[in-house]
Structure formats: structure tokens, C-alpha cells
Design a protein around this motif. Structure first.
Motif, mmCIF file in Angstrom:
data_model
loop_
_atom_site.group_PDB
_atom_site.id
_atom_site.type_symbol
_atom_site.label_atom_id
_atom_site.label_comp_id
_atom_site.label_asym_id
_atom_site.label_seq_id
_atom_site.Cartn_x
_atom_site.Cartn_y
_atom_site.Cartn_z
ATOM 1 N N HIS A 75 -23.416 -26.844 17.038
ATOM 2 C CA HIS A 75 -23.207 -26.934 18.399
ATOM 3 C C HIS A 75 -22.535 -28.534 18.422
ATOM 4 N N ALA A 76 -21.852 -28.495 19.841
ATOM 5 C CA ALA A 76 -21.271 -29.741 19.960
ATOM 6 C C ALA A 76 -21.964 -30.565 21.210
ATOM 7 N N LEU A 77 -23.079 -30.143 21.416
ATOM 8 C CA LEU A 77 -23.880 -30.539 22.923
ATOM 9 C C LEU A 77 -24.896 -31.657 22.371
ATOM 10 N N MET A 78 -25.250 -32.361 23.694
ATOM 11 C CA MET A 78 -26.388 -33.319 23.595
ATOM 12 C C MET A 78 -27.182 -33.062 24.915
ATOM 13 N N SER A 79 -26.939 -32.020 25.598
ATOM 14 C CA SER A 79 -27.829 -31.483 26.855
ATOM 15 C C SER A 79 -27.582 -30.244 27.292
ATOM 16 N N TRP A 80 -28.428 -29.489 27.890
ATOM 17 C CA TRP A 80 -28.441 -28.189 28.189
ATOM 18 C C TRP A 80 -28.323 -27.891 29.622
ATOM 19 N N PRO A 81 -27.338 -27.032 29.754
ATOM 20 C CA PRO A 81 -27.229 -26.845 31.293
ATOM 21 C C PRO A 81 -28.200 -25.634 31.908
ATOM 22 N N ASP A 82 -28.495 -26.114 33.184
ATOM 23 C CA ASP A 82 -29.245 -25.175 34.079
ATOM 24 C C ASP A 82 -28.517 -24.022 34.327
ATOM 25 N N MET A 83 -28.850 -22.655 33.887
ATOM 26 C CA MET A 83 -28.062 -21.659 33.960
ATOM 27 C C MET A 83 -28.246 -20.573 35.225
ATOM 28 N N ARG A 84 -29.271 -20.809 35.924
ATOM 29 C CA ARG A 84 -29.584 -20.014 36.860
ATOM 30 C C ARG A 84 -28.810 -19.348 38.002
ATOM 31 N N GLU A 85 -27.698 -20.386 38.151
ATOM 32 C CA GLU A 85 -26.602 -19.918 39.395
ATOM 33 C C GLU A 85 -25.401 -19.253 38.762
ATOM 34 N N TYR A 86 -25.143 -19.007 37.550
ATOM 35 C CA TYR A 86 -24.226 -18.426 36.850
ATOM 36 C C TYR A 86 -24.275 -17.024 36.848
ATOM 37 N N SER A 87 -23.415 -16.060 37.382
ATOM 38 C CA SER A 87 -23.490 -14.542 37.226
ATOM 39 C C SER A 87 -22.990 -14.159 35.860
ATOM 40 N N ASN A 88 -21.934 -14.775 35.315
ATOM 41 C CA ASN A 88 -21.328 -14.444 34.176
ATOM 42 C C ASN A 88 -21.953 -15.316 33.002
ATOM 43 N N VAL A 89 -22.907 -14.670 32.175
ATOM 44 C CA VAL A 89 -23.193 -15.851 30.954
ATOM 45 C C VAL A 89 -22.846 -15.058 29.468
ATOM 46 N N TYR A 90 -23.084 -15.924 28.593
ATOM 47 C CA TYR A 90 -22.631 -15.563 27.213
ATOM 48 C C TYR A 90 -23.871 -16.037 26.469
ATOM 49 N N PRO A 91 -24.320 -15.142 25.490
ATOM 50 C CA PRO A 91 -25.366 -15.307 24.605
ATOM 51 C C PRO A 91 -25.134 -15.984 23.345
ATOM 52 N N THR A 92 -25.856 -17.034 23.079
ATOM 53 C CA THR A 92 -25.808 -17.905 21.941
ATOM 54 C C THR A 92 -26.582 -17.551 20.852
ATOM 55 N N ALA A 93 -26.285 -18.490 19.697
ATOM 56 C CA ALA A 93 -27.222 -17.951 18.823
ATOM 57 C C ALA A 93 -28.636 -18.891 18.397
ATOM 58 N N PHE A 94 -28.771 -19.712 19.549
ATOM 59 C CA PHE A 94 -29.913 -20.413 19.759
ATOM 60 C C PHE A 94 -31.312 -19.850 19.944
ATOM 61 N N ALA A 95 -32.219 -20.252 19.664
ATOM 62 C CA ALA A 95 -33.562 -19.464 19.848
ATOM 63 C C ALA A 95 -33.780 -19.383 21.312
ATOM 64 N N ASP A 96 -34.913 -18.711 21.847
ATOM 65 C CA ASP A 96 -34.934 -18.371 22.952
ATOM 66 C C ASP A 96 -35.429 -19.752 23.889
ATOM 67 N N LEU A 97 -35.373 -19.605 25.362
ATOM 68 C CA LEU A 97 -35.824 -20.736 25.850
ATOM 69 C C LEU A 97 -37.396 -20.812 25.883
ATOM 70 N N GLY A 98 -37.843 -22.154 25.982
ATOM 71 C CA GLY A 98 -39.169 -22.560 25.745
ATOM 72 C C GLY A 98 -40.131 -21.928 26.802
ATOM 73 N N GLY A 99 -39.487 -21.349 28.127
ATOM 74 C CA GLY A 99 -40.167 -20.794 28.893
ATOM 75 C C GLY A 99 -39.988 -19.061 28.786
ATOM 76 N N GLY A 100 -39.383 -18.632 27.744
ATOM 77 C CA GLY A 100 -38.689 -17.382 27.545
ATOM 78 C C GLY A 100 -37.633 -16.901 27.934
ATOM 79 N N GLY A 101 -36.944 -15.861 27.452
ATOM 80 C CA GLY A 101 -35.887 -15.474 28.025
ATOM 81 C C GLY A 101 -34.677 -16.014 27.062
ATOM 82 N N PRO A 102 -33.419 -15.422 26.547
ATOM 83 C CA PRO A 102 -32.474 -15.909 25.818
ATOM 84 C C PRO A 102 -31.480 -17.302 26.349
ATOM 85 N N ALA A 103 -31.182 -17.844 25.670
ATOM 86 C CA ALA A 103 -30.427 -19.006 25.617
ATOM 87 C C ALA A 103 -28.804 -18.675 25.901
#
Length: 420
Positions: free
Chosen positions: A86-114
Motif C-alpha cells: 500500500h502507498a497510504l499513511m491514513s485511511w478514508p471514511d468510506m460511509r458516503e461513497y456509493s461505489n466502493v472497491y474491495p481491498t486485500a486488507f483485513a476487515d475493519l476493526g468494527g467489522g465489515g470489509p476494507a
């Protein structure tokens, strides 16, 4: 690989720490708005306004972008981002995007795909420019790196998408050329403006200043191996753009005025030929003492130099590197708004809107570890124990912008609540 502006901060570039923070500023009243030098200049879409840099450089497999890869999400663009790619140093809040793309990261800490977004999706750009309108950002500077390689068609698409979103939401935008590592920049940037980007000035959303379309050029004079043009080459480009009757904003080194440290010597006349100067600050400020040092020893004399030569001064305001715990739940950013407003600068440039690669983004960001992949190691906005809503740095920008524009009194203490 993509290009990043992250600077190599050495002891020579780091701000000398102030002996102590200024704790009493009685000579600067907070009862009324500051008298800004912008009042003596014509307000426009950059003078007297809040501008943010917009990368728009994230793509994903399956998003129909010509680049067909995980652009700026991964080091290896052929593979989805993961804990080891990955080329990241921070993670976006994804709740307002209707088109999302699954990554190969583990699930979020609160559950659900990254999942991540793609800048190439119209919905993504629409969301970003809606946020700009809602939080009081006046203008977006669309970053345009060398468009003549494999990234070019996607960057061309992004310019059209930004135009449409800016028109929809009543936000201004302009093209900012980042000439980093652009070896044949001298003629190719002229050709690109003439053949492609100049058509954007017909948009009612294209930023104008002093009756002229705004163009940005970022990178002249930096003392870095991927920016080696001599002064006469840079001057030729500036003169050419002025002949096209544009207002030229220059993203210049932090120490442009003295021609030292991150600035090559011999460029002062190049800098003075620009209409607006915006010195780069990412990597230069890491704490409140740095901010006070720059206020006294860099920003204030910079403004005096610009006043003497009739140049508009638009310093950077940075939220701070969240991955290095610089933000102080907003106090770090607010101090910059306060200091630069009381100096009387002509504009403010927020670095950056969507820079998740360097953790300097103001766009909505993960609030807690529940919102971050469990195997990523990223920090959330609550890294110092203070809960911040995902839109906190957008709200802070809105309040800082209102103070800068004189819509609310000059206020030393941050009043934007982290929790909303």
C-alpha cells in the motif's frame, strides 16, 4: 510509481524551534477581524479566498479508468492495496461513497470489509466537491503532473470530472501543473495548456483573478534532483503563460525569499515574476513551536517582500501529519489560520484535500480504530485520545476560512469542537 511531494526534511530544513511559544498576544486584538492586505487588492477566486489542493489521483481495478490499476492506493498498482502493498499513511471514511472497491486488507476493526474509493468515479468527485461547498472551501487547485505518459488519459478524464463537479456545486477550480520529474516540461507544459487545458477557461466554474484565468505551476526553484531546470528555463515558461494573459500562481520552496535550504540560489527574479506565491510547508511544521518560528521569521518577512513587489502571498495551511501525531486535535491547524490571518496574507492554500498518502488530508477520515483495517497499523483521528468526527478538519477549515475572510472575529483559541 506515482510522485509524492513529501520532502526529505533535514536539520537544515526543519524549523528552528522557537525559544518558547508566544503566550501573550495582547497587541493583537481578538475583538474584531484583522485588517488584511487583501483589502488593498482586488478580491477574486484566489485572493481573499480559501483554496485547497486536490490530487484526484486514486483509481481501482474495475473503475473504467484508462490507467486500469490501483493508482496511488498500492505500490504495485496491479495488485489491490494490502498490509504489505500500500502507498497510504491514513485511511478514508468510506460511509458516503456509493461505489466502493474491495481491498486485500483485513476487515475493519468494527467489522465489515476494507474498501476504498476511486477518484475516477463521478460519484466520488461529486462527493468531494459537495464537501467543499458545504464546508466553505472556495477553490480547488487540480494537480496535473506530466500528462504525456501512461497516467495522462486518466488525468485528462479527471480534469473533465472536476469541471462537472465544480459547476454542479458552485466551487471554483483551476489547473495546477506540478512539474516534478517532468524532464521536457519547458515545451510540453505549453503544448498541454494550448491543446487541452486552456479549454477549461470557458467553464463558469474556472477560477479567475484580476479578470484572468488562474494557472498554477508548482516546483520551480526547488533544490531537488527531480527539478533541475535553470532560472532562464523557468522564466521562459512564466513569460509564456503571462503572454497567454493568465494569472500565474507559483508553488515555490519554503525559503524562496532567501534562496537557501530548499531553494536553489539565483531564482529570486523568477519568483518575483509570479502573480502569487505559495511556499510549500508540508514537512516543515511539526509542532506549535515550529509554527511560531515560521510566523516570526518566515511568514511575516515573506509578506513584506511580497508587498514590496506587488505579489499576492498565499501560504500553506496544513492539518498536520496524522500518522506522526502532529495534529493536536486541531490546535496545530488553527494556530496557522490565526497567525496567517493576523499577518494579512492574500490567500490561504490548504495542503491537501485528499492526500491520504501523506496523512495530510482534510477530507473525511477514519474516526477510530473501528473504521480502520485491523492489519494496517494506521492511526485514526482520535490518536491522541480526543474523539474527532470524520469531518472535523473540513469543519475546522470552514471556521478558519470564515475568520480569514473577516466573517467572524480574529480568535486566538480554536473554537471548532472536535466532536461536532
Amino acid at each position: 510509481m506515482g510522485i509524492s511531494r513529501r520532502a526529505f526534511v533535514t536539520s537544515a530544513l526543519a524549523a528552528a524551534p522557537a525559544a518558547a511559544l508566544v503566550t501573550s498576544l495582547a497587541s493583537h486584538s481578538s475583538a474584531a477581524p484583522a485588517t488584511r492586505a487583501a483589502g488593498t487588492r482586488a478580491l477574486g477566486d484566489v485572493v481573499g479566498k480559501i483554496t485547497t489542493g486536490y490530487q484526484g489521483w486514486f483509481a481501482a481495478r474495475g473503475d473504467q479508468a484508462p490507467i486500469d490499476g490501483w493508482w496511488h492506493w498500492s505500490h504495485n498498482w496491479s495488485q489491490p492495496p494490502s498490509a504489505t502493498n500500500h502507498a497510504l499513511m491514513s485511511w478514508p471514511d468510506m460511509r458516503e461513497y456509493s461505489n466502493v472497491y474491495p481491498t486485500a486488507f483485513a476487515d475493519l476493526g468494527g467489522g465489515g470489509p476494507a474498501t476504498v474509493f476511486s477518484s475516477h468515479d463521478d460519484q466520488t468527485v461529486d462527493v468531494h466537491f459537495r464537501w467543499m461547498r458545504e464546508y466553505g472551501i472556495d477553490t480547488a487547485a487540480l494537480q496535473r503532473f506530466n500528462p504525456n505518459g501512461s497516467e495522462g488519459p486518466t488525468r485528462d478524464d479527471m480534469a473533465e470530472k472536476v469541471r462537472a463537479a465544480a459547476e454542479t456545486h458552485g466551487v471554483k477550480y483551476y489547473i495546477m501543473y506540478d512539474v516534478t520529474a517532468w524532464d521536457d516540461m519547458q515545451e510540453e507544459v505549453k503544448a498541454d495548456w494550448t491543446a487541452k487545458m486552456r479549454s477549461h477557461i470557458s467553464s463558469p466554474a474556472y477560477a479567475m483573478q484580476d479578470g484572468k484565468p488562474v494557472v498554477g505551476i508548482w516546483g520551480f526553484g526547488f533544490n531537488e534532483p527531480n527539478k533541475t531546470w535553470p532560472p532562464e528555463v523557468c522564466q521562459d515558461v512564466i513569460d509564456w503563460f503571462h503572454a497567454q494573459d493568465v494569472y500565474l500562481m507559483g508553488g515555490v520552496p519554503t525559503h524562496w525569499r532567501t534562496g537557501t535550504q530548499d531553494s536553489r540560489p539565483g531564482f529570486i527574479e523568477v519568483y518575483r515574476s509570479l502573480d502569487m506565491l505559495s511556499p510549500w510547508m508540508v514537512g516543515r511544521l511539526t509542532n506549535l513551536a515550529d509554527i511560531e518560528h515560521f510566523y516570526q521569521h518566515v511568514n511575516t518577512p515573506d509578506q513584506a517582500e511580497c508587498d514590496e513587489h506587488g505579489i499576492d502571498y498565499q501560504p500553506c495551511v496544513i492539518p498536520g501529519d496524522n500518522s506522526r501525531r502532529h495534529r493536536l486535535h486541531g490546535d496545530f491547524m488553527w494556530r496557522q489560520f490565526y497567525n496567517l490571518t493576523r499577518i494579512g496574507v492574500q490567500g490561504l492554500y490548504i495542503s491537501m484535500f485528499d492526500e491520504y498518502n501523506e496523512a495530510n488530508q482534510i477530507a473525511k477520515t477514519a474516526e477510530t480504530q473501528d473504521d480502520i483495517p485491523t492489519d494496517s497499523g494506521f492511526l485514526a483521528l482520535d490518536e491522541d485520545g480526543t474523539f474527532c468526527t470524520s469531518d472535523y478538519y473540513l469543519r475546522l477549515t470552514g471556521d478558519g476560512g470564515r475568520m480569514f475572510r473577516g466573517e467572524i472575529p480574529l480568535t486566538e483559541a480554536r473554537f471548532t469542537p472536535p466532536a461536532g
